[in-house]
Design a protein around this motif. Structure first.
Motif, mmCIF file in Angstrom:
data_model
loop_
_atom_site.group_PDB
_atom_site.id
_atom_site.type_symbol
_atom_site.label_atom_id
_atom_site.label_comp_id
_atom_site.label_asym_id
_atom_site.label_seq_id
_atom_site.Cartn_x
_atom_site.Cartn_y
_atom_site.Cartn_z
ATOM 1 N N TRP A 20 39.079 42.582 52.985
ATOM 2 C CA TRP A 20 40.352 43.083 53.133
ATOM 3 C C TRP A 20 40.659 44.070 51.777
ATOM 4 C CZ3 TRP A 20 45.193 43.662 50.873
ATOM 5 C CH2 TRP A 20 46.088 43.973 51.796
ATOM 6 N N PHE A 24 41.732 47.888 52.213
ATOM 7 C CA PHE A 24 43.022 48.022 51.525
ATOM 8 C C PHE A 24 42.773 49.187 50.564
ATOM 9 C CE2 PHE A 24 46.461 47.496 48.251
ATOM 10 C CZ PHE A 24 47.471 48.162 48.886
ATOM 11 N N ASN A 25 41.853 49.215 49.741
ATOM 12 C CA ASN A 25 41.740 50.364 48.540
ATOM 13 C C ASN A 25 40.800 51.470 48.953
ATOM 14 O OD1 ASN A 25 43.362 49.427 46.473
ATOM 15 N ND2 ASN A 25 42.027 47.341 46.709
ATOM 16 N N ASN A 26 40.349 51.519 50.215
ATOM 17 C CA ASN A 26 39.784 52.633 50.778
ATOM 18 C C ASN A 26 40.150 53.022 52.388
ATOM 19 O OD1 ASN A 26 37.061 52.955 49.013
ATOM 20 N ND2 ASN A 26 37.633 50.915 48.965
ATOM 21 N N GLN A 27 41.491 53.403 52.333
ATOM 22 C CA GLN A 27 42.103 53.567 53.633
ATOM 23 C C GLN A 27 41.925 54.522 54.367
ATOM 24 O OE1 GLN A 27 46.319 52.069 54.064
ATOM 25 N NE2 GLN A 27 46.145 50.643 52.253
ATOM 26 N N TYR A 28 41.128 55.570 53.893
ATOM 27 C CA TYR A 28 40.751 56.691 54.874
ATOM 28 C C TYR A 28 39.484 56.404 55.151
ATOM 29 C CZ TYR A 28 45.577 57.955 53.263
ATOM 30 O OH TYR A 28 46.636 58.140 53.058
ATOM 31 N N ILE A 109 38.932 47.001 44.092
ATOM 32 C CA ILE A 109 40.253 47.498 43.584
ATOM 33 C C ILE A 109 40.571 48.967 43.493
ATOM 34 C CG2 ILE A 109 40.852 45.061 42.512
ATOM 35 C CD1 ILE A 109 40.176 46.639 39.750
ATOM 36 N N LYS A 271 46.733 48.635 59.705
ATOM 37 C CA LYS A 271 46.388 49.438 60.927
ATOM 38 C C LYS A 271 45.092 50.123 60.896
ATOM 39 C CE LYS A 271 51.051 48.818 61.377
ATOM 40 N NZ LYS A 271 52.090 48.991 60.585
ATOM 41 N N HIS B 260 47.441 46.125 38.285
ATOM 42 C CA HIS B 260 47.006 46.688 39.537
ATOM 43 C C HIS B 260 48.205 47.286 40.333
ATOM 44 C CE1 HIS B 260 44.376 46.918 43.038
ATOM 45 N NE2 HIS B 260 45.052 46.338 43.686
ATOM 46 N N LEU B 264 48.816 51.026 42.070
ATOM 47 C CA LEU B 264 49.256 51.265 43.241
ATOM 48 C C LEU B 264 50.750 52.103 43.446
ATOM 49 C CD1 LEU B 264 48.398 47.652 44.924
ATOM 50 C CD2 LEU B 264 47.258 49.954 45.088
ATOM 51 N N ARG B 268 49.775 55.479 45.399
ATOM 52 C CA ARG B 268 50.226 54.999 47.027
ATOM 53 C C ARG B 268 51.563 55.378 47.497
ATOM 54 N NH1 ARG B 268 46.412 51.040 49.205
ATOM 55 N NH2 ARG B 268 44.590 51.210 47.707
#
Lengths: 272, 272
Positions: A20, A24-28, A109, A271, B260, B264, B268
């Motif tokens: 997860w 989350f930290n590599n969303q593309y 992270i 998503k 962290h 973010l 983000r």
């Protein structure tokens, strides 16, 4: 990106947290997760498959028949799973030429695309090593007097193409047979003794930060590598050692961060 | 949900971290952020407005003309901003009947809808108090001998409707004039001395967890309120005290988590 994990049922919860945090930290990025195992139940695989799909990625099961290792030497406290990481190239699809192995006791992270795209054309692996004193002890223990560094095998970028050409399965078994009584962390020991000259060195602070040594790293860097630096620059926190952040009574600098990710991993779906 | 913040330029970075954590952990809510201030530049407001919009929410500026407080008594080290929280009901749109005030030195790590929807029909406020010994000291200091608790004003749910009816601005000024030398944290002291009987008590552990007292809370609860419990049940971590996690050389149980979130918040954007 191709990610390799090898584990048994005991590590499914930490695996989810690790994955997860990676997603989350590599969303593309799109991730193909290859899970090598021999003992995880089909219910657990289904659950993991669903977890990974709901977060927008794909699981590939690589089930290993234990018969494959019928003649491989074993060590007292270790199962034949100790060979999975080293021989993964034999079981993964021939179409893959690169994969990143990650331990489950990891929190990602920050982005890992630079790590994944490291030039390893002339190397079997890329990895980080943690400590010079550690190297000396292990050089003597493993009688590998030309060992240049003792690499940590928890984050291991693999050149599968070159591994298929160069790694000799029999050589590994012969080494294990010869060194049975000296191996402490079998796959890591084998990796270092046999292949350390063919491992490209990665930045430990960026890609395999040992969370036990926060103060050590801070002092060694004259205060530079503190929390600010880590949160900006480190991509992979590695919860090395016996005490794990998912167990009771753990304590440490990154405990709150890990436990928060644990909740996020269990409650939130990213998503696709 | 209506959120109230009152601050000056020095707190814009922590405000962003607080807001981002609020948005991220309450993704199905719409937030209207009311910023009461007198000194923040229009460039800073624009930047903040953009930050909030990019994360899918809306900023409402409530600029206070200092002339309003021309005749209000002042204290040595405090500006007239000390009155903003208490008199917010006078400056906010008459259509609002409820708002949640949040300090900027806060991290929201779980949903706050239950907090926001607390029944406060018969109360001016809802708040948490931190400590019984603290109450005793303050009861004597403020000579408010019927003070039942000393509430922390960092998380303050406001019944604006009832406040418009019951709060008397002159009573506040008279109290400040009389107690000038005894006030340490002016708005919190006023709140407690004048209104403590009209404050509904919130769970401190859930909605105003003082991060300085991790071990104290853990011991007091026989180990129950440890990291696991907090990450599951606490919605609001409050970084009380002089040392703040955005400053150099901070240290504490929730430092890694805060830092962290800082990254973010700055990197983000959450979709609307």
């Amino acid at each position: 990106m191709n990610i390799l994990v090898t584990l048994n049922s005991n590590y499914i919860l930490p695996l989810k947290v690790m994955l997860w945090s990676l997603f989350f930290n590599n969303q593309y990025q799109n991730f193909n997760i290859y899970l090598m195992h021999s003992s995880i139940s089909s219910e657990e695989i289904d659950d993991l498959q669903q977890f990974i799909a709901e977060n927008g990625h794909e699981l590939f099961e690589v089930k290993i028949n234990e018969k494959y290792f019928e003649n491989a030497p074993v060590l007292m406290h270790y199962t034949k799973e100790m060979y999975y990481r080293l021989l993964a190239y034999k079981f993964l699809p021939a179409s893959l030429d690169r994969i990143l192995y990650l331990d489950p006791d990891i929190l990602v992270i920050n982005p890992i695309d630079e790590l994944y795209n490291t030039d390893i054309d002339d190397y079997l692996y890329a990895a980080a090593y943690h400590d010079i004193p550690v190297k000396e002890i292990n050089r003597i223990r493993l009688r590998a007097y030309d060992m240049e560094a003792y690499f940590n095998s928890g984050v291991l970028l693999m050149n599968l193409h070159l591994q298929r050409e160069r790694i000799n399965e029999e050589e590994i078994y012969t080494f294990v047979e010869k060194n049975k009584n000296r191996l402490i962390m079998p796959d890591q020991d084998i990796l270092n003794a046999l292949y350390c000259k063919e491992i490209k060195k990665l930045s430990e602070i960026k890609y395999n930060y040992d969370v036990r040594y926060y103060y050590y790293n801070k002092i060694l860097s004259n205060g530079e590598v503190g929390m600010d630096y880590i949160m900006c620059n480190t991509s992979i926190l590695h919860f090395c050692g016996k005490k794990k952040p998912w167990q009771k009574n753990y304590s440490g600098k990154f405990y709150s961060l890990y436990k928060h990710y644990e909740i996020l991993a269990l409650q939130r779906r990213l998503k696709a």
